[in-house]
Design a protein around this motif. Structure first.
Motif, PDB file in Angstrom:
ATOM      1  N   HIS A 260      -3.383   1.595  11.796  1.00  0.00           N
ATOM      2  CA  HIS A 260      -3.438   0.144  11.950  1.00  0.00           C
ATOM      3  C   HIS A 260      -4.420  -0.188  13.072  1.00  0.00           C
ATOM      4  O   HIS A 260      -4.232   0.229  14.219  1.00  0.00           O
ATOM      5  CB  HIS A 260      -2.050  -0.405  12.290  1.00  0.00           C
ATOM      6  CG  HIS A 260      -1.927  -1.876  12.109  1.00  0.00           C
ATOM      7  ND1 HIS A 260      -0.733  -2.561  12.262  1.00  0.00           N
ATOM      8  CD2 HIS A 260      -2.847  -2.831  11.758  1.00  0.00           C
ATOM      9  CE1 HIS A 260      -0.926  -3.836  12.031  1.00  0.00           C
ATOM     10  NE2 HIS A 260      -2.196  -4.030  11.733  1.00  0.00           N
TER      11      HIS A 260
ATOM     12  N   TRP B 168       0.862  -1.187   0.000  1.00  0.00           N
ATOM     13  CA  TRP B 168       0.000   0.000   0.000  1.00  0.00           C
ATOM     14  C   TRP B 168       0.900   1.239   0.000  1.00  0.00           C
ATOM     15  O   TRP B 168       2.010   1.222   0.509  1.00  0.00           O
ATOM     16  CB  TRP B 168      -0.968  -0.009   1.174  1.00  0.00           C
ATOM     17  CG  TRP B 168      -0.358  -0.011   2.551  1.00  0.00           C
ATOM     18  CD1 TRP B 168      -0.242   1.040   3.427  1.00  0.00           C
ATOM     19  CD2 TRP B 168       0.197  -1.143   3.252  1.00  0.00           C
ATOM     20  NE1 TRP B 168       0.347   0.650   4.601  1.00  0.00           N
ATOM     21  CE2 TRP B 168       0.629  -0.682   4.524  1.00  0.00           C
ATOM     22  CE3 TRP B 168       0.376  -2.493   2.930  1.00  0.00           C
ATOM     23  CZ2 TRP B 168       1.220  -1.528   5.468  1.00  0.00           C
ATOM     24  CZ3 TRP B 168       0.977  -3.329   3.857  1.00  0.00           C
ATOM     25  CH2 TRP B 168       1.387  -2.843   5.104  1.00  0.00           C
TER      26      TRP B 168
ATOM     27  N   THR C 266       0.338   5.206   8.361  1.00  0.00           N
ATOM     28  CA  THR C 266      -0.679   4.173   8.182  1.00  0.00           C
ATOM     29  C   THR C 266      -1.436   4.020   9.492  1.00  0.00           C
ATOM     30  O   THR C 266      -0.826   3.953  10.562  1.00  0.00           O
ATOM     31  CB  THR C 266      -0.043   2.823   7.814  1.00  0.00           C
ATOM     32  OG1 THR C 266       0.513   2.893   6.503  1.00  0.00           O
ATOM     33  CG2 THR C 266      -1.062   1.694   7.848  1.00  0.00           C
TER      34      THR C 266
ATOM     35  N   GLU D 194      -6.352  -4.271  10.046  1.00  0.00           N
ATOM     36  CA  GLU D 194      -6.801  -3.351   9.002  1.00  0.00           C
ATOM     37  C   GLU D 194      -5.797  -2.211   8.899  1.00  0.00           C
ATOM     38  O   GLU D 194      -5.580  -1.470   9.854  1.00  0.00           O
ATOM     39  CB  GLU D 194      -8.187  -2.795   9.326  1.00  0.00           C
ATOM     40  CG  GLU D 194      -8.714  -1.800   8.299  1.00  0.00           C
ATOM     41  CD  GLU D 194     -10.072  -1.221   8.672  1.00  0.00           C
ATOM     42  OE1 GLU D 194     -10.304  -0.028   8.408  1.00  0.00           O
ATOM     43  OE2 GLU D 194     -10.891  -1.974   9.247  1.00  0.00           O
TER      44      GLU D 194
ATOM     45  N   THR E  95      -4.671   1.234   6.826  1.00  0.00           N
ATOM     46  CA  THR E  95      -5.248   2.277   5.981  1.00  0.00           C
ATOM     47  C   THR E  95      -4.230   3.384   5.762  1.00  0.00           C
ATOM     48  O   THR E  95      -3.613   3.868   6.716  1.00  0.00           O
ATOM     49  CB  THR E  95      -6.506   2.886   6.624  1.00  0.00           C
ATOM     50  OG1 THR E  95      -7.401   1.840   7.000  1.00  0.00           O
ATOM     51  CG2 THR E  95      -7.200   3.830   5.658  1.00  0.00           C
TER      52      THR E  95
ATOM     53  N   ASN F  11      -8.895   6.834   0.446  1.00  0.00           N
ATOM     54  CA  ASN F  11      -7.838   6.072   1.114  1.00  0.00           C
ATOM     55  C   ASN F  11      -7.685   4.717   0.439  1.00  0.00           C
ATOM     56  O   ASN F  11      -8.468   4.363  -0.459  1.00  0.00           O
ATOM     57  CB  ASN F  11      -8.135   5.891   2.613  1.00  0.00           C
ATOM     58  CG  ASN F  11      -9.439   5.168   2.890  1.00  0.00           C
ATOM     59  OD1 ASN F  11      -9.677   4.059   2.419  1.00  0.00           O
ATOM     60  ND2 ASN F  11     -10.316   5.805   3.662  1.00  0.00           N
ATOM     61  N   SER F  12      -6.704   3.956   0.882  1.00  0.00           N
ATOM     62  CA  SER F  12      -6.525   2.568   0.438  1.00  0.00           C
ATOM     63  C   SER F  12      -6.293   1.703   1.664  1.00  0.00           C
ATOM     64  O   SER F  12      -5.667   2.133   2.636  1.00  0.00           O
ATOM     65  CB  SER F  12      -5.354   2.452  -0.534  1.00  0.00           C
ATOM     66  OG  SER F  12      -5.633   3.133  -1.738  1.00  0.00           O
ATOM     67  N   LYS F  13      -6.798   0.456   1.603  1.00  0.00           N
ATOM     68  CA  LYS F  13      -6.782  -0.420   2.770  1.00  0.00           C
ATOM     69  C   LYS F  13      -6.270  -1.817   2.423  1.00  0.00           C
ATOM     70  O   LYS F  13      -6.488  -2.311   1.317  1.00  0.00           O
ATOM     71  CB  LYS F  13      -8.190  -0.568   3.363  1.00  0.00           C
ATOM     72  CG  LYS F  13      -8.807   0.714   3.920  1.00  0.00           C
ATOM     73  CD  LYS F  13     -10.241   0.455   4.362  1.00  0.00           C
ATOM     74  CE  LYS F  13     -10.910   1.701   4.942  1.00  0.00           C
ATOM     75  NZ  LYS F  13     -10.434   2.008   6.297  1.00  0.00           N
TER      76      LYS F  13
ATOM     77  N   THR G  58      -6.412   0.773  17.934  1.00  0.00           N
ATOM     78  CA  THR G  58      -5.952   1.547  16.777  1.00  0.00           C
ATOM     79  C   THR G  58      -4.696   2.317  17.132  1.00  0.00           C
ATOM     80  O   THR G  58      -4.642   2.989  18.180  1.00  0.00           O
ATOM     81  CB  THR G  58      -7.041   2.526  16.301  1.00  0.00           C
ATOM     82  OG1 THR G  58      -8.147   1.783  15.779  1.00  0.00           O
ATOM     83  CG2 THR G  58      -6.506   3.439  15.205  1.00  0.00           C
TER      84      THR G  58
ATOM     85  N   PHE H 268      -6.629  -5.583   4.405  1.00  0.00           N
ATOM     86  CA  PHE H 268      -7.213  -6.344   5.501  1.00  0.00           C
ATOM     87  C   PHE H 268      -6.546  -7.716   5.551  1.00  0.00           C
ATOM     88  O   PHE H 268      -6.402  -8.372   4.516  1.00  0.00           O
ATOM     89  CB  PHE H 268      -8.715  -6.548   5.294  1.00  0.00           C
ATOM     90  CG  PHE H 268      -9.511  -5.281   5.130  1.00  0.00           C
ATOM     91  CD1 PHE H 268     -10.132  -4.692   6.226  1.00  0.00           C
ATOM     92  CD2 PHE H 268      -9.650  -4.685   3.881  1.00  0.00           C
ATOM     93  CE1 PHE H 268     -10.878  -3.536   6.073  1.00  0.00           C
ATOM     94  CE2 PHE H 268     -10.397  -3.527   3.725  1.00  0.00           C
ATOM     95  CZ  PHE H 268     -11.016  -2.948   4.824  1.00  0.00           C
TER      96      PHE H 268
END
Length: 324
Positions: free
Chosen positions: A204, A81, A202, A192, A194, A170-172, A286, A174
């Motif tokens: 997390h 990513w 990022t 996860e 992002t 955004n981009s993720k 998170t 998983f």
């Protein structure tokens, strides 16, 4: 990127690894984040190695039991990513470390990485390179477990699956680890990751099905740089960070992990990493991690500027509890 014809939906590969094709929602260099997962098809397994075949991007993947490190099955060994600032990759095998791609451009680059030779990204190119040496550590921001002062990776997992998702915001990535066994205890762990436009960090988010002691993240410290630790004025957030010559190319790299203090048991030194240990819980946790390479466009070149950048982000966390 073009959609793979429907015939692949019934291919042997799809049946074996449960992967599906994806049309990249973030196509085009104007979009500032991108996540991808690319596996080989058209070859065959020979023991733990995948021989022959060509890479094809997929939306999701369940790892075959034959897969391990250096199986030559997944392009650059796992999902990747990136933002317009920096790129990351996760070793989708027992190592479970996160590596950094330093970028010399703000264009999207991951779609080309590893296409001209499996590990060509270790060499500096026009776009940049893999700049972090991980060794036996966590890399940056990945997950492990400390038991009796030993860092345990993901050597025993019943089933691992991953998927990627791209949008204009955004981009993720998983990842779901089913049946991760350490020290005779088993849990299901979800992850996860992002990344956001114009940002290095990022986000997390992890969740364990069991409240296990010793779950850690951290920053690899193979160059024995001192850790800088700081807590926000309201005591809700903190960070641990390093800065200095800690790349494969002997140039400056800053790395940091931001954590919510209520989630953390302690911050301490491991054999190979500066570690952040989370309290046992089945609730979501998170945190944020980032790498800042001096050679990126408008990169941070001094430790003072890096610490100023971290303090700005810490102040935002202090005020809003999030960075995005």
């Amino acid at each position: 990127m073009k959609l793979v014809p429907k015939i692949f939906a019934v291919s042997t590969l799809a049946l074996l690894v449960n992967c599906t094709t994806t049309e990249n929602a973030a196509a085009g260099q104007s979009v500032k984040t991108y996540a991808e997962l690319s596996v080989k098809e058209g070859g065959q397994w020979n023991g733990k190695k995948y021989e022959g075949g060509t890479f094809r991007n997929v939306n999701e993947l369940t790892l075959p039991s034959t897969h391990t490190d250096h199986s030559y099955y997944i392009r650059y060994e796992g999902p990747g990513w990136e933002s317009n600032k920096v790129g990351y990759r996760l070793y989708l095998d027992w190592r479970n470390a996160i590596d950094i791609f330093g970028k010399l451009t703000e264009d999207r680059v991951l779609q080309d990485v590893g296409q001209d030779g499996f590990d060509s990204y270790h060499n500096m190119s026009d776009w940049g390179a893999d700049i972090l040496k991980v060794g036996k550590g966590l890399g940056i921001g990945s997950i492990g477990r400390i038991v009796n002062n030993e860092l345990l990776h993901f050597n025993k997992v019943k089933n691992t699956s991953a998927r990627v998702q791209n949008s204009t915001s955004n981009s993720k990535v998983f990842v779901d680890y089913k049946g991760w066994e350490t020290n005779g205890e088993t849990t299901d762990l979800s992850s996860e990751l992002t990344i956001f436009p114009n940002q290095r960090y990022t986000r997390h988010t992890i969740q364990s099905s069991e409240a296990m002691t010793g779950i850690v993240t951290g920053i690899v410290n193979l160059y024995k740089l001192p850790a800088v630790k700081k807590t926000s004025t309201n005591g809700k957030w903190g960070y641990v960070a390093t800065f200095g010559k800690q790349t494969l190319f002997n140039d400056n790299l800053g790395m940091a992990v931001f954590y919510r203090t209520d989630d953390v048991n302690k911050v301490f030194e491991g054999a190979t990493d500066h570690l952040v240990e989370f309290k046992p819980t089945t609730k979501k946790i998170t945190f944020y991690f980032l790498g800042a390479w001096e050679k990126e466009i408008n990169g941070i070149k001094t430790e003072a500027d890096f610490m100023k950048y971290l303090d700005e982000n810490l102040n935002k966390l202090n005020q809003t509890n999030e960075l995005n």
